[in-house]
Design an enzyme around this catalytic site. Structure first.
Site, mmCIF file in Angstrom:
data_model
loop_
_atom_site.group_PDB
_atom_site.id
_atom_site.type_symbol
_atom_site.label_atom_id
_atom_site.label_comp_id
_atom_site.label_asym_id
_atom_site.label_seq_id
_atom_site.Cartn_x
_atom_site.Cartn_y
_atom_site.Cartn_z
ATOM 1 N N ASN A 1 3.486 -10.541 -8.130
ATOM 2 C CA ASN A 1 3.205 -9.314 -8.886
ATOM 3 C C ASN A 1 3.156 -8.165 -7.888
ATOM 4 O O ASN A 1 2.185 -8.018 -7.156
ATOM 5 C CB ASN A 1 1.859 -9.493 -9.611
ATOM 6 C CG ASN A 1 1.407 -8.221 -10.298
ATOM 7 O OD1 ASN A 1 2.166 -7.248 -10.407
ATOM 8 N ND2 ASN A 1 0.167 -8.216 -10.763
ATOM 9 N N TRP A 2 4.230 -7.396 -7.860
ATOM 10 C CA TRP A 2 4.329 -6.328 -6.857
ATOM 11 C C TRP A 2 3.503 -5.098 -7.228
ATOM 12 O O TRP A 2 3.415 -4.149 -6.445
ATOM 13 C CB TRP A 2 5.799 -5.930 -6.648
ATOM 14 C CG TRP A 2 6.659 -7.006 -6.064
ATOM 15 C CD1 TRP A 2 6.268 -8.286 -5.718
ATOM 16 C CD2 TRP A 2 8.063 -6.921 -5.736
ATOM 17 N NE1 TRP A 2 7.335 -8.984 -5.205
ATOM 18 C CE2 TRP A 2 8.445 -8.185 -5.207
ATOM 19 C CE3 TRP A 2 9.019 -5.916 -5.850
ATOM 20 C CZ2 TRP A 2 9.752 -8.446 -4.783
ATOM 21 C CZ3 TRP A 2 10.324 -6.174 -5.431
ATOM 22 C CH2 TRP A 2 10.677 -7.421 -4.899
ATOM 23 N N LYS A 3 2.932 -5.106 -8.420
ATOM 24 C CA LYS A 3 2.103 -3.982 -8.890
ATOM 25 C C LYS A 3 2.844 -2.653 -8.684
ATOM 26 O O LYS A 3 4.050 -2.593 -8.844
ATOM 27 C CB LYS A 3 0.738 -4.007 -8.203
ATOM 28 C CG LYS A 3 0.046 -5.357 -8.371
ATOM 29 C CD LYS A 3 -1.403 -5.352 -8.026
ATOM 30 C CE LYS A 3 -1.971 -6.753 -8.248
ATOM 31 N NZ LYS A 3 -3.410 -6.834 -8.087
ATOM 32 N N HIS B 1 -2.834 -8.153 -17.836
ATOM 33 C CA HIS B 1 -3.422 -8.132 -16.490
ATOM 34 C C HIS B 1 -4.755 -7.380 -16.525
ATOM 35 O O HIS B 1 -4.894 -6.391 -17.243
ATOM 36 C CB HIS B 1 -2.456 -7.469 -15.498
ATOM 37 C CG HIS B 1 -2.876 -7.698 -14.081
ATOM 38 N ND1 HIS B 1 -3.888 -6.982 -13.492
ATOM 39 C CD2 HIS B 1 -2.459 -8.593 -13.150
ATOM 40 C CE1 HIS B 1 -4.062 -7.422 -12.250
ATOM 41 N NE2 HIS B 1 -3.205 -8.405 -12.025
ATOM 42 N N GLU C 1 -6.055 -5.353 -14.573
ATOM 43 C CA GLU C 1 -5.981 -3.920 -14.240
ATOM 44 C C GLU C 1 -5.621 -3.109 -15.475
ATOM 45 O O GLU C 1 -6.081 -1.982 -15.657
ATOM 46 C CB GLU C 1 -4.970 -3.717 -13.094
ATOM 47 C CG GLU C 1 -5.565 -4.174 -11.765
ATOM 48 C CD GLU C 1 -4.569 -4.701 -10.746
ATOM 49 O OE1 GLU C 1 -3.356 -4.470 -10.903
ATOM 50 O OE2 GLU C 1 -5.013 -5.361 -9.788
ATOM 51 N N GLU D 1 -7.118 -15.345 -13.639
ATOM 52 C CA GLU D 1 -7.355 -14.436 -12.526
ATOM 53 C C GLU D 1 -8.768 -13.868 -12.611
ATOM 54 O O GLU D 1 -9.010 -12.874 -13.307
ATOM 55 C CB GLU D 1 -6.356 -13.274 -12.569
ATOM 56 C CG GLU D 1 -4.909 -13.711 -12.441
ATOM 57 C CD GLU D 1 -4.037 -12.587 -11.894
ATOM 58 O OE1 GLU D 1 -3.417 -12.808 -10.863
ATOM 59 O OE2 GLU D 1 -4.004 -11.497 -12.499
ATOM 60 N N GLY E 1 -7.438 -8.780 -5.267
ATOM 61 C CA GLY E 1 -7.330 -7.732 -4.249
ATOM 62 C C GLY E 1 -8.569 -7.583 -3.379
ATOM 63 O O GLY E 1 -8.696 -6.614 -2.632
ATOM 64 N N SER F 1 -6.342 -13.117 -4.726
ATOM 65 C CA SER F 1 -6.394 -13.310 -3.275
ATOM 66 C C SER F 1 -5.796 -14.643 -2.813
ATOM 67 O O SER F 1 -6.331 -15.292 -1.915
ATOM 68 C CB SER F 1 -7.833 -13.162 -2.764
ATOM 69 O OG SER F 1 -8.293 -11.835 -2.991
ATOM 70 N N GLY G 1 -0.535 -11.261 -5.779
ATOM 71 C CA GLY G 1 -0.398 -9.813 -5.662
ATOM 72 C C GLY G 1 -0.048 -9.427 -4.237
ATOM 73 O O GLY G 1 1.107 -9.495 -3.816
ATOM 74 N N GLY G 2 -1.069 -9.030 -3.468
ATOM 75 C CA GLY G 2 -0.868 -8.506 -2.111
ATOM 76 C C GLY G 2 0.064 -9.330 -1.245
ATOM 77 O O GLY G 2 0.972 -8.777 -0.597
HETATM 78 P P1 PGA Z 1 -4.054 -10.296 -5.348
HETATM 79 O O1 PGA Z 1 -3.603 -9.900 -6.837
HETATM 80 O O2 PGA Z 1 -3.272 -11.537 -4.966
HETATM 81 O O3 PGA Z 1 -3.709 -9.108 -4.502
HETATM 82 O O4 PGA Z 1 -5.517 -10.580 -5.390
HETATM 83 C C1 PGA Z 1 -3.367 -10.872 -7.822
HETATM 84 C C2 PGA Z 1 -2.993 -10.215 -9.126
HETATM 85 O O5 PGA Z 1 -3.547 -9.165 -9.463
HETATM 86 O O6 PGA Z 1 -2.123 -10.740 -9.853
#
Ligand code: PGA
Length: 252
Positions: free
Chosen positions: A9-11, A95, A97, A167, A173, A213, A234-235
């Site tokens: 997930n490149w956000k 998600h 977010e 998640e 994050g 994470s 994500g990251g």
């Molecule tokens: P993260 O994000 O790996 O940076 O914690 C995961 C996500 O939001 O899908």
């Protein structure tokens, strides 16, 4: 036998150039690996560009959101059919977010799940509790509410096109991942609950990703849990080497 599924997930990161470079590196490093499924989910403006890089490779393309209508006067929104048109196979929905920052409800997410499936996309449906909810021992109650709401009127045969991403919000994050046991407990609960909603047989085949994470150094133990069938990253998905190290940890 559930095939492991690792999605990046490149956000709201990358540029047209770095998105293309990242996708090319993932394609190159993955090669013709088919023991697990791999997908990348770039921002909307770079989908077409990344689509041309991953076309015909082992890397699938996903989007990070969609609106639950095929077309219409919905300024700024993107429809599931448009995503399909540009080469997407997957769409991430619900998600945390978006739940938190865009106030998305389970009912709205449920509309999107139906619209995406109807268009022919596969859905990665995110659920997860906040730290306060976990501390208050409400994790299972929260997951239950999110599953019941966002999977409303989903039939057993539709489940094969749905992946659930567990998640925990406190792990996203933050660098603090759930312990393998916490992940396993939540995943086992999700599988059992989805079984109650959509039928135990189809829930046995359900892919449940862990997200929050996930890094090269914790991926193997998380992915080694019985009910952890993959990761939503994500990251660490923004660096091809790290993403591929996580992918490799999923090959057993
Ligand atoms: P993260 O994000 O790996 O940076 O914690 C995961 C996500 O939001 O899908």
């Amino acid at each position: 036998m559930r095939k492991k599924f690792i999605a990046g997930n490149w956000k709201m990161y990358t540029s047209s150039i770095t998105a293309e470079m990242l996708a090319s590196s993932v394609v190159k490093l993955l090669g013709d690996e088919t023991r697990l499924q791999v997908a990348v989910c770039p921002p909307f403006p770079f989908l077409a560009r990344v689509a041309s890089v991953v076309k015909g490779t082992a890397v699938a393309l996903g989007a990070q959101n969609c609106y639950p209508k095929d077309e219409g006067a919905f300024t700024g929104e993107v429809s599931p059919t448009m995503l399909l048109d540009v080469g997407c196979q997957y769409v991430i929905l619900g998600h945390s977010e978006r739940r938190q920052k865009m106030a998305e409800t389970d009912a709205f997410i449920n509309e999107k799940v139906h619209a995406a499936l109807k268009a022919g996309l596969k859905v990665i449906l995110c659920i997860g509790e906040t730290l306060d909810e976990r501390k208050a021992n409400r994790t299972e109650a929260v997951l239950d509410t999110q599953l019941v709401g966002s999977l409303a009127k989903i039939a057993a045969e539709q489940l094969k096109n749905i992946t659930i991403a567990y998640e925990p919000v406190w792990a996203i994050g933050t660098g603090v991942n759930a312990t393998p046991q916490q992940a396993q407990d939540a995943h086992a609960f999700v599988r059992q609950r989805v079984g109650g909603l959509c039928g135990a047989e189809s829930a046995k085949e359900l892919i449940i990703q862990y997200g929050g994470s996930v890094k090269p150094d914790n991926a193997a133990t998380l992915l080694g849990q019985a009910d952890v069938d993959g990761a939503l990253v994500g990251g660490a998905s923004l660096k091809a080497e790290d993403f591929l190290a996580i992918v490799r940890a999923g090959i057993c």
